[in-house]
Structure formats: structure tokens, C-alpha cells
Design an enzyme around this catalytic site. Structure first.
Site, PDB file in Angstrom:
ATOM      1  N   GLU A   1       4.524  -5.325   7.293  1.00  0.00           N
ATOM      2  CA  GLU A   1       3.748  -4.300   7.998  1.00  0.00           C
ATOM      3  C   GLU A   1       4.168  -4.060   9.437  1.00  0.00           C
ATOM      4  OE1 GLU A   1       2.443  -6.465   5.861  1.00  0.00           O
ATOM      5  OE2 GLU A   1       0.821  -5.545   4.702  1.00  0.00           O
TER       6      GLU A   1
ATOM      7  N   GLY B   1       0.541  -4.955   0.917  1.00  0.00           N
ATOM      8  CA  GLY B   1      -0.656  -4.986   0.071  1.00  0.00           C
ATOM      9  C   GLY B   1      -0.410  -5.648  -1.277  1.00  0.00           C
TER      10      GLY B   1
ATOM     11  N   ALA C   1       0.874  -1.166   0.000  1.00  0.00           N
ATOM     12  CA  ALA C   1       0.000   0.000   0.000  1.00  0.00           C
ATOM     13  C   ALA C   1       0.913   1.218   0.000  1.00  0.00           C
ATOM     14  CB  ALA C   1      -0.858  -0.012   1.256  1.00  0.00           C
TER      15      ALA C   1
ATOM     16  N   GLU D   1      -0.726  -9.221  -0.626  1.00  0.00           N
ATOM     17  CA  GLU D   1      -2.154  -9.450  -0.351  1.00  0.00           C
ATOM     18  C   GLU D   1      -2.960  -9.475  -1.651  1.00  0.00           C
ATOM     19  OE1 GLU D   1      -2.078  -6.288   2.698  1.00  0.00           O
ATOM     20  OE2 GLU D   1      -3.046  -7.744   4.016  1.00  0.00           O
TER      21      GLU D   1
HETATM   22  N1  CO8 Z   1       4.571   3.079  -0.647  1.00  0.00           N
HETATM   23  C1  CO8 Z   1       4.978   4.240  -1.194  1.00  0.00           C
HETATM   24  N2  CO8 Z   1       6.117   4.378  -1.893  1.00  0.00           N
HETATM   25  C2  CO8 Z   1       6.896   3.292  -2.033  1.00  0.00           C
HETATM   26  C3  CO8 Z   1       6.539   2.039  -1.479  1.00  0.00           C
HETATM   27  C4  CO8 Z   1       5.308   1.950  -0.763  1.00  0.00           C
HETATM   28  N3  CO8 Z   1       4.867   0.817  -0.238  1.00  0.00           N
HETATM   29  N4  CO8 Z   1       7.519   1.151  -1.768  1.00  0.00           N
HETATM   30  C5  CO8 Z   1       8.449   1.827  -2.487  1.00  0.00           C
HETATM   31  N5  CO8 Z   1       8.073   3.108  -2.646  1.00  0.00           N
HETATM   32  C6  CO8 Z   1       8.792   4.169  -3.342  1.00  0.00           C
HETATM   33  C7  CO8 Z   1       9.961   4.697  -2.512  1.00  0.00           C
HETATM   34  O1  CO8 Z   1       9.503   5.651  -1.569  1.00  0.00           O
HETATM   35  C8  CO8 Z   1      10.846   5.284  -3.589  1.00  0.00           C
HETATM   36  O2  CO8 Z   1      10.311   6.538  -3.960  1.00  0.00           O
HETATM   37  P1  CO8 Z   1      11.308   7.835  -4.060  1.00  0.00           P
HETATM   38  O3  CO8 Z   1      12.246   7.474  -5.177  1.00  0.00           O
HETATM   39  O4  CO8 Z   1      10.362   8.948  -4.386  1.00  0.00           O
HETATM   40  O5  CO8 Z   1      11.985   7.935  -2.744  1.00  0.00           O
HETATM   41  C9  CO8 Z   1      10.633   4.359  -4.785  1.00  0.00           C
HETATM   42  O6  CO8 Z   1       9.409   3.662  -4.520  1.00  0.00           O
HETATM   43  C10 CO8 Z   1      11.735   3.330  -4.944  1.00  0.00           C
HETATM   44  O7  CO8 Z   1      11.892   2.648  -3.724  1.00  0.00           O
HETATM   45  P2  CO8 Z   1      13.303   2.488  -2.979  1.00  0.00           P
HETATM   46  O8  CO8 Z   1      14.215   3.623  -3.326  1.00  0.00           O
HETATM   47  O9  CO8 Z   1      13.034   2.247  -1.540  1.00  0.00           O
HETATM   48  O10 CO8 Z   1      13.849   1.149  -3.681  1.00  0.00           O
HETATM   49  P3  CO8 Z   1      14.852   0.088  -3.066  1.00  0.00           P
HETATM   50  O11 CO8 Z   1      15.263  -0.790  -4.187  1.00  0.00           O
HETATM   51  O12 CO8 Z   1      15.929   0.755  -2.286  1.00  0.00           O
HETATM   52  O13 CO8 Z   1      13.970  -0.757  -2.025  1.00  0.00           O
HETATM   53  C11 CO8 Z   1      11.987  -1.928  -1.292  1.00  0.00           C
HETATM   54  C12 CO8 Z   1      12.903  -1.542  -2.494  1.00  0.00           C
HETATM   55  C13 CO8 Z   1      12.766  -2.872  -0.364  1.00  0.00           C
HETATM   56  C14 CO8 Z   1      10.771  -2.617  -1.864  1.00  0.00           C
HETATM   57  C15 CO8 Z   1      11.613  -0.651  -0.513  1.00  0.00           C
HETATM   58  O14 CO8 Z   1      11.095   0.291  -1.424  1.00  0.00           O
HETATM   59  C16 CO8 Z   1      10.582  -0.863   0.549  1.00  0.00           C
HETATM   60  O15 CO8 Z   1      10.897  -1.379   1.610  1.00  0.00           O
HETATM   61  N6  CO8 Z   1       9.313  -0.454   0.300  1.00  0.00           N
HETATM   62  C17 CO8 Z   1       8.249  -0.545   1.255  1.00  0.00           C
HETATM   63  C18 CO8 Z   1       7.768  -1.953   1.381  1.00  0.00           C
HETATM   64  C19 CO8 Z   1       6.675  -2.061   2.427  1.00  0.00           C
HETATM   65  O16 CO8 Z   1       6.900  -1.818   3.594  1.00  0.00           O
HETATM   66  N7  CO8 Z   1       5.483  -2.435   1.981  1.00  0.00           N
HETATM   67  C20 CO8 Z   1       4.362  -2.576   2.852  1.00  0.00           C
HETATM   68  C21 CO8 Z   1       3.604  -1.301   2.908  1.00  0.00           C
HETATM   69  S1  CO8 Z   1       2.342  -1.321   4.134  1.00  0.00           S
HETATM   70  C22 CO8 Z   1       1.091  -2.180   3.417  1.00  0.00           C
HETATM   71  O17 CO8 Z   1       1.172  -2.638   2.320  1.00  0.00           O
HETATM   72  C23 CO8 Z   1      -0.103  -2.317   4.266  1.00  0.00           C
HETATM   73  C24 CO8 Z   1      -1.200  -3.107   3.540  1.00  0.00           C
HETATM   74  C25 CO8 Z   1      -2.420  -3.113   4.360  1.00  0.00           C
HETATM   75  C26 CO8 Z   1      -2.941  -1.719   4.492  1.00  0.00           C
HETATM   76  C27 CO8 Z   1      -4.317  -1.762   4.986  1.00  0.00           C
HETATM   77  C28 CO8 Z   1      -4.795  -0.313   5.228  1.00  0.00           C
HETATM   78  C29 CO8 Z   1      -4.034   0.330   6.348  1.00  0.00           C
END
Ligand code: CO8
Length: 258
Positions: free
Chosen positions: A135, A112, A66, A115
Site C-alpha cells: 500500500e 487487501g 483491493a 489482509e
Molecule cells: N486492483 C485492480 N486491478 C488489479 C489489481 C488491483 N489490486 N491487481 C491487478 N489488477 C489487474 C491489472 O490492472 C490487470 O488488469 P488489465 O489487464 O485490465 O490491465 C490485471 O489485473 C493483471 O495484472 P497485471 O497485468 O499487473 O499482472 P502482472 O503479472 O504484470 O503483475 C501484480 C501482477 C504484481 C500482482 C500486479 O498486478 C500488481 O502489482 N497489482 C497491484 C497489487 C497491489 O498494489 N495491491 C494492493 C492494492 S491496495 C489495497 O489492497 C489496499 C487495502 C486496504 C484498502 C482499505 C480501503 C482504502
């Protein structure tokens, strides 16, 4: 609806929906969730679409979760509303579609994103895929059905380990765990999804819809899946596909399902 976050194409009755926010690793913001709902609903209603393939754009991610930026300052009520609305319009909606959906996981499937793959009917992955529910590392839990569907797919012990460690597993591990059905190279991922889809297209769409409803019934509180199966089995006898399928068998030819 116009789809600024999706790319949609159709060939041989197989619709491919690509989630197209590669700069954000295809993270699911509200707009993307709304557009996916609309695209899936339209595909399900379209008699020319028999199978849907869902994937992410770029080579790095299926969906990285998400969109964290969207809910970072939410309160309790907003958090609950976000999860409830998302489950209703996308995750449960997708699981209940009677058009089969194959998730082609082409990279990170996190939060998400995993999911979304788990709500799909079939999952296949490329060998660079990484799957996880991170999460709890953000102070929340999977809110789009992940606590339920992961336990159904891999069992309670593995699900709790994956959720509590917030770790990622490889595509091969995911296959070993039963979380994905097949692993292949990135180049072969969509061809494999299409190959599976083509086999499904050959079969009766009405019978497949009945099969999805019957299998899903096992996971619905208060529903007896065996009773649903009996009822869906009976319904098949009233379909043109049943007449065509049995007639074709008796006439020693391939069925031609409309
Ligand atoms: N949301 C928003 N932006 C994201 C997300 C995300 N989940 N994942 C990556 N991005 C963005 C980064 O912010 C970055 O943007 P910017 O260049 O503007 O800074 C761009 O994508 C590239 O990402 P990275 O530079 O971080 O790339 P890396 O190769 O260094 O890392 C990863 C890749 C490991 C995938 C890393 O991006 C990461 O850890 N992302 C988050 C993963 C995460 O925690 N996902 C779970 C999110 S919570 C969720 O899904 C809850 C679901 C249930 C919700 C129910 C309602 C509340």
C-alpha cells in the site's frame, strides 16, 4: 443473493468459496466484498457447513488487493468510509465467524488480499505464492486491518519492514515468519486445505466456536481473554457435544458430533 464474483461448492460439510475475478487477479471490488460477506454469513448459519475454505480462481492470484480502480479518486472521507465499511462487513466479520475459515493462498496475496488471508483463522500457501502489503507504494496504508493483524502474526519489527518496504515475501519466508502454517505445491493446496478441514470436522463445532471466541478475545481492547476462556469453558458443559464427547471417551468409541 446470487454470486457473480464467487464460486461456491460444498462437500463433506466443507464449503469452498472461490473468489472468481481471475482477469483482475481476484481484486476485491465492492461487489466482491458484499458477496463475500453474504456468502460467509450464510455458510456460518448453515448447520451443514462446518469449515470454510477460501481461495482465489486461476493459478496466479489468491487476491491481488483491493480494487485500485475503485478508490483511485476518493477523498479523505470516502477513504475512511471504505476502510471502516470493509473492516466491518468483511475482515473483522470473517475473523469473528465461529465457523473456522482456512485461507488457501494460491498465488499473489497482496494488500487487501493478504489482509483477507490474515483475517482467516488458518493460512496455508502454495509454493508460488507471494505475500505483501504494497500500500505505501500507492500512497496509502493497509486499511483492512493489516497494520494490526500483521503485527500480531509476525511481530512489530517484521510487520513494519514488510509495510515500509512494500515488498513481497515468498511462501517459504511466510512460513518461516509464522504468517502461513504450511507450504505445498499448487496441485496439493486444496487437498491439504481439505485434509486440515476434515480433521476439524471430526471435532465438536460448539467447542471450536468457543475456542475461536476465546483466542480472539486476546486481541480485543478492554476484554480479559482469560475471563472469556473461563466463561466459554463453562458454556461447553451445557452442550450436547460435551455430553457426546465425554460419553464416547468413557464408552471407548469415537464421538459422533451432530
Ligand atoms: N486492483 C485492480 N486491478 C488489479 C489489481 C488491483 N489490486 N491487481 C491487478 N489488477 C489487474 C491489472 O490492472 C490487470 O488488469 P488489465 O489487464 O485490465 O490491465 C490485471 O489485473 C493483471 O495484472 P497485471 O497485468 O499487473 O499482472 P502482472 O503479472 O504484470 O503483475 C501484480 C501482477 C504484481 C500482482 C500486479 O498486478 C500488481 O502489482 N497489482 C497491484 C497489487 C497491489 O498494489 N495491491 C494492493 C492494492 S491496495 C489495497 O489492497 C489496499 C487495502 C486496504 C484498502 C482499505 C480501503 C482504502
Amino acid at each position: 443473493m446470487s454470486y457473480s464474483m464467487l464460486e461456491i461448492s460444498i462437500q463433506d460439510r466443507i464449503q469452498t468459496i472461490v473468489i472468481n475475478r481471475p482477469k483482475q487477479l481476484n481484486a476485491l471490488n465492492k461487489e466482491t466484498i458484499d458477496q463475500l460477506h453474504d456468502a460467509l454469513k450464510s455458510a456460518d448459519k448453515n448447520p451443514d457447513v462446518r469449515v470454510i475454505i477460501l481461495t482465489g480462481s486461476g493459478e496466479k492470484a489468491f487476491v491481488a488487493g483491493a480494487d485500485i480502480k475503485e478508490f483511485a479518486d476518493f477523498n479523505i472521507e470516502q477513504g475512511q468510509e471504505l476502510a471502516a465499511n470493509g473492516q466491518e462487513i468483511l475482515f473483522s466479520f470473517l475473523e469473528k465467524l465461529t465457523t473456522p475459515v482456512i485461507a488457501a493462498v494460491n498465488g499473489f496475496a497482496l494488500g487487501g488480499g493478504l489482509e483477507l488471508a490474515m483475517a482467516s483463522h488458518i493460512r496455508i500457501a502454495s509454493d508460488n505464492a507471494k505475500l505483501g502489503l504494497p500500500e505505501v507504494s500507492l500512497g496509502v496504508i493497509p486499511g483492512y486491518g493489516g497494520t494490526q493483524r500483521l503485527s500480531q502474526l509476525v511481530g512489530r519489527g517484521k510487520a513494519l519492514e514488510m509495510i515500509m518496504t512494500a515488498g513481497m515475501i515468498s511462501a517459504e519466508e511466510a512460513k518461516e515468519w509464522g504468517l502461513v502454517n504450511h507450504v505445498t505445491s499448487q496441485e496439493e493446496l486444496l487437498p491439504l486445505a481439505n485434509k486440515i478441514a476434515q480433521k476439524i470436522v471430526m471435532n465438536s463445532g460448539t467447542a471450536i466456536a468457543s475456542a475461536i471466541k476465546s483466542v480472539n478475545a486476546n486481541y480485543v481492547d478492554g476484554l480479559n481473554g482469560y475471563n472469556v476462556e473461563v466463561s466459554e469453558f463453562g458454556n461447553c458443559f451445557g452442550t450436547d457435544d460435551f455430553k457426546e464427547g465425554t460419553t464416547a471417551f468413557l464408552e471407548k468409541r469415537k464421538p459422533n458430533f451432530k
